[in-house]
Write an enzyme that holds these catalytic residues in place. Sequence first.
Site, mmCIF file in Angstrom:
data_model
loop_
_atom_site.group_PDB
_atom_site.id
_atom_site.type_symbol
_atom_site.label_atom_id
_atom_site.label_comp_id
_atom_site.label_asym_id
_atom_site.label_seq_id
_atom_site.Cartn_x
_atom_site.Cartn_y
_atom_site.Cartn_z
ATOM 1 N N VAL A 184 0.834 -1.188 0.000
ATOM 2 C CA VAL A 184 0.000 0.000 0.000
ATOM 3 C C VAL A 184 0.877 1.250 0.000
ATOM 4 O O VAL A 184 1.969 1.236 0.542
ATOM 5 C CB VAL A 184 -0.898 -0.029 1.254
ATOM 6 C CG1 VAL A 184 -1.662 1.264 1.412
ATOM 7 C CG2 VAL A 184 -1.853 -1.209 1.168
ATOM 8 N N GLY A 185 0.414 2.311 -0.639
ATOM 9 C CA GLY A 185 1.100 3.587 -0.521
ATOM 10 C C GLY A 185 1.570 4.141 -1.842
ATOM 11 O O GLY A 185 1.481 3.495 -2.889
ATOM 12 N N ASN A 186 2.083 5.364 -1.769
ATOM 13 C CA ASN A 186 2.431 6.098 -2.973
ATOM 14 C C ASN A 186 3.608 5.491 -3.742
ATOM 15 O O ASN A 186 3.594 5.429 -4.966
ATOM 16 C CB ASN A 186 2.773 7.541 -2.611
ATOM 17 C CG ASN A 186 1.530 8.313 -2.181
ATOM 18 O OD1 ASN A 186 0.459 8.121 -2.745
ATOM 19 N ND2 ASN A 186 1.671 9.151 -1.170
ATOM 20 N N VAL A 187 4.655 5.054 -3.024
ATOM 21 C CA VAL A 187 5.840 4.551 -3.718
ATOM 22 C C VAL A 187 5.512 3.241 -4.442
ATOM 23 O O VAL A 187 5.848 3.063 -5.618
ATOM 24 C CB VAL A 187 7.031 4.366 -2.748
ATOM 25 C CG1 VAL A 187 8.224 3.801 -3.489
ATOM 26 C CG2 VAL A 187 7.407 5.699 -2.102
ATOM 27 N N GLU A 232 -2.452 -8.335 -2.116
ATOM 28 C CA GLU A 232 -3.553 -8.237 -1.151
ATOM 29 C C GLU A 232 -4.466 -7.065 -1.484
ATOM 30 O O GLU A 232 -5.673 -7.199 -1.464
ATOM 31 C CB GLU A 232 -3.053 -8.200 0.299
ATOM 32 C CG GLU A 232 -2.055 -7.123 0.613
ATOM 33 C CD GLU A 232 -1.638 -7.112 2.075
ATOM 34 O OE1 GLU A 232 -1.408 -8.181 2.650
ATOM 35 O OE2 GLU A 232 -1.525 -6.016 2.633
ATOM 36 N N ILE A 236 9.487 1.674 6.832
ATOM 37 C CA ILE A 236 9.829 2.877 7.583
ATOM 38 C C ILE A 236 11.344 3.069 7.522
ATOM 39 O O ILE A 236 11.834 4.157 7.264
ATOM 40 C CB ILE A 236 9.333 2.777 9.041
ATOM 41 C CG1 ILE A 236 7.792 2.837 9.054
ATOM 42 C CG2 ILE A 236 9.948 3.855 9.913
ATOM 43 C CD1 ILE A 236 7.169 2.622 10.411
ATOM 44 N N LYS A 260 10.941 13.530 6.517
ATOM 45 C CA LYS A 260 10.878 14.783 7.292
ATOM 46 C C LYS A 260 11.952 15.769 6.826
ATOM 47 O O LYS A 260 12.773 16.256 7.624
ATOM 48 C CB LYS A 260 11.058 14.500 8.792
ATOM 49 C CG LYS A 260 9.998 13.574 9.375
ATOM 50 C CD LYS A 260 8.876 14.340 10.065
ATOM 51 C CE LYS A 260 7.802 13.355 10.526
ATOM 52 N NZ LYS A 260 6.492 13.951 10.669
#
EC number: 2.8.3.-
Lengths: 508, 508
Positions: free
Chosen positions: A270-273, A294, A364, A408
Amino acid sequence: MSIDRIRHAGLREKVMSAEAAAEFVKNGMNLAITGFTGAGYPKALPTAIANKAKALHAQGEKFSIGMVTGASTAPECDGVLAEANAVHFRSPFQSDPTLRNGINAGNIAYQDMHLSHVEQQMRQGFYGKFDIAIVEATAITENGELVFAMGIGHGAEAVKNADKVIIEINEALAEGLEGMHDIYADVGLPPHRKPIPIVGAFDRIGTPALALDPNKVVAIVLTNGGDRNSKFAEPDDVSKRIAAQVIDFLDHEVKAGRLPKSLLPLQSGVGNVANAVMAGLLDAPFEDLTGYTEVLQDGMLDLILAKKMKTASATALSFSPDALQRFNENIEFLKDKIILRPMEISNNPEIIRRLGVIGMNSMIEADIYGNVNSTHVMGTRMMNGIGGSGDFTRNGFFSFYVSPSTAKGGAISAIVPMVSHHDHTEHDVMFIVTEQGMADLRGKAPKDRAKLIIENCSHPDYRDMLRDYYDRALVASQKAGGIHTPHILLEALSWHQRFVETGDMRIK
Amino acid sequence: MSIDRIRHAGLREKVMSAEAAAEFVKNGMNLAITGFTGAGYPKALPTAIANKAKALHAQGEKFSIGMVTGASTAPECDGVLAEANAVHFRSPFQSDPTLRNGINAGNIAYQDMHLSHVEQQMRQGFYGKFDIAIVEATAITENGELVFAMGIGHGAEAVKNADKVIIEINEALAEGLEGMHDIYADVGLPPHRKPIPIVGAFDRIGTPALALDPNKVVAIVLTNGGDRNSKFAEPDDVSKRIAAQVIDFLDHEVKAGRLPKSLLPLQSGVGNVANAVMAGLLDAPFEDLTGYTEVLQDGMLDLILAKKMKTASATALSFSPDALQRFNENIEFLKDKIILRPMEISNNPEIIRRLGVIGMNSMIEADIYGNVNSTHVMGTRMMNGIGGSGDFTRNGFFSFYVSPSTAKGGAISAIVPMVSHHDHTEHDVMFIVTEQGMADLRGKAPKDRAKLIIENCSHPDYRDMLRDYYDRALVASQKAGGIHTPHILLEALSWHQRFVETGDMRIK
C-alpha cells in the site's frame, strides 16, 4: 432501492436501523468486523455502536469491545469507535489516526499480526469466541448467500465463526461486483487440510458468494456510502527513480533468462511509492503481467485497463475517487480480470511460494544489515502495522523493500545502523531500494550487505555517518568477541534517540 | 567391501582416492557439500581439499572455496576446511568451533539462511553456479541411482545443480537405510509449480533414490567412518521442568478438545532441551504421535521404539553413539516408520502450515515483547545459525521457544529488555517457556506480553531489573510519542554491553 439487493425473502425481514442493530452489541463483546485498507467496512453500525458507548459512558457505565478486522478500515469505523473510547482490543492492522493515538497513548491493546495468520487463528480459537460479525455486502442472493463488497479480508471466517451476524447492504456498491469474488471455504484445520488447488494466479477455486446460516443473521442494515477513497500522490521524482530501478532490475533478469517476459505474479504494498512502481510498469517492456496481491490500487487497475496486465487477484480494492469511477465504468471489462479472495488465500504462504510472487513493499527504515522496520516510528510508536508484508517477504520469489532515503525533509534517514523495531529480518529481505540506488542482498554475508546498503542506498547526508558507525563497530565488536554482525550496542539506536531529543538524526 | 555398494558397473570405474578426487576442486570454486546436523557429510574429501589448500598456501598460492551445505557438518568437514583457511563463503548453517571462529574473526563470509529457502535459491541461481557437488551416499543402485546417507538436506538439488558430482560411499552406514529416503524431484521453479501432494506427515511422494547423470560423476571415493555422533546430556532438572510445562499445556489443549489425542505432527529443534521435551513425551498421556521435523534425534527415536510415536519424517538422523546402535539394531522395525526427505520438503512452509506442525525450538534469548534471538551472542557474534527454526515458527500451528532462564551460572539472562539480534519477531512467536514458567503470547498486545514474560519466564535474579526497565520505559516512551512498545532506546541493549564489559548482566 437497497432492499431489492436482498433477494432472499426470509432475510428481508431482518432489516432494521443501525441503532436497533447496535443493541445486539454488548459491553465486553469480541467482534469480527469486515474492512480491508479502507474497503468493505460497515458504514453505519460503528457510529451507532459509538453513540451507544458514549451514552453509556455518560451514565457512568462501562462499554468497550474487542475487534478483529481484515486490515485498516476508515474514520467511520475505527475512527468513531476509538473516539468514543469503545475499543479495548484491536487486531490485526489499522491506519486510523484516532485509533493510532489510542494505541500509542497506551489505552488500546493492539496485536499486530501477519494477515495470512488471522483466519486460521480465529478458527483455532486463539482470539477466543467471536460474539458478532459485522459484514459489509453488495447483495444477498435468492439462496441467501452473501455477496461481499469491495474487500473480503477475513469476512468469510468472520461469518462462519461468530455466534451472530449483522450485515450492511451498501447501495453505493456496483452491482457488477457480484461474480468477482471467489470464496474458498475448505482451508479447514489440521490434521484434515488439503492442498489449496491454485496453480495459476487467476485460478478460481471457490464460489462467488458465501452460504449463510439465516438463523445466525440477527440484523440487516441498509446503507449508501462510499469507501475511504483517498487520492494517491502523483508519482514524484523520488518515487519515479525508485520505480525505475526496480523495473531495470526486473528487465535485466528477463534478458538474462531468469524471469519470463510476463515476469511472475506481482504483489504491491500500500502507498504512494508502491503505486508509483505499478505506474512505471505502464511503460516497461513487459507483457501479459499478472497480479497476486492483497490490495489492488490505482496503479494495478490502470495496468489492467491498459492491457499490460492480464489478470489480478487480491482481497480488496482500494482506489482513489477517480480510479473508482474508472473501475465502475469498466466493471464488465474487468469482471473476468479481477478476482477477490479471502485474505487467507490472497496472502497464503503456500500459494505465494508456489506461484513465486514478486513482493514489493514500503518500509519505515532498513538497517545496514538488511533488517526492515515496517511498523514502529522511533522504536516505540506504532504507525500502522505489518499487514501482509511479511507474508510476501518471507515466501515470495523476490522481496523488495522500497523507500525514499530520507523523511521529514532530511531529518530522518531511512537507512540506520540498527532498525528500532524488527519486522522483517536479514534472513528474508532480498532487495533494498531508495532513490539513491539498490542493494541486492542475496547470497551476501552481513558485512558485505553493510557496504552495499551504505554505498548504494543511503542518502549522501548520512553516508559518512554510516561509514563511521560501521568502521567503529568493527573495532568495538572485535572486543566483544565477534565481528560477524558488527555493532556498537549502546550506540546502535542512538540515531533514533537523537531524533526524539533534537528532531533530527543528523549530528548538528 | 564398499565397492560392492556401487551396483552400477559404469560408475565403479570412477572410484579413486580422495586425494585424486580433490584435484577436481580448484581455487574460487563454489561447492555444494552434503551434511545436516553432523550427518551425511563427506568424510574424506574435505581433508584432502584442506591438505591441498595448505600445500598451495605454503607455495604462496591462493586457494579457497565457497560452500553451501544442508546444515552443520563436523570437524572432519567444516573444521578441517576452516582450519586450512580454505573457505571464503559459507551458507546456510554451521556449528563447528573452528569455522565459527573464522566467521567471528571476520575471515569467512557467512550467510545465515532459512533452510527451506536454500534449494529453491540454488535453483533460482541466487548463489551463482555450483561447480561441484560432494555427496555422501549409502549405495548406488543397479540403475545408477544414488541412495543418500543419514541425511539428505540439499543433496538432491546439489547433484542436479552442480556441473560435476563427487560421491563418497560410506561402508559404515547401515545398508538398511536404502528405502528410507523419499526424493521428491518436482518442486521446480515458478510459474510451473504444483501443490506438493503431502497431506499426512508420513506420505511418500517420491522415490527412494535419486536418478544420477553418470556423465556428471567425476569421482567416487570409498570411506568407512562414523557421523559426528555426540552424546546428549541426560535431561537435568531445568530441562525437565521446561518439558513438563510444554506437555502440561498440550495436555490441557487435548482435554479442551482443541487438539487431537495424537496431537499434531511434532517438530523438535536441535539440542538438549528440545531432546528433553521428547524424552518427557515418553510418559505423557498422548498416543500415536507423529513427527514432522528436520532433525530426528535420540528423543524422537526412543518415542518410536517405545511405540508412543507412530511415524516420523525428517531430513537427517542425528544420534548419540548409543542411539545410533539402537537405530542400526532396529532398522527393519524402523524402516516403515521413518522417512528422510530433502530439506526443501521437511521444512516446506506449504506442508508445515497444512499439517499444522507443533514447532519447538531453543533460543539464545527472548525479549519482554516476544522477539527471539536464535543466532547471535551479545548481538555481534554468530553462534550457529537460524537453521529451520524460522520455517517452523512462522508456519506452524504452535511455535514454542524454550530455554533455561539463565546461562553462564546466572551471569546471562535469557529474558532481556530487547534481544540483541532478531531472528523471530513478535509477530511469529507464540510461547516462551523457561524452567520458571510459560508465557502464552497469542492474541496479546506488547504491553500484556511484557507482563507475562517478565512475571512467568524470567529468573528471580533478573525479575526486578526487568520490571524496573519496563516501568521506566513506559515513561521514556511517552516522551517519545508512543507507548505501544515501550523502550529506552539507549538502554535497551545495555544488558549485553554490561556482560561484554563485566562478564555479568547483573548490576553489581
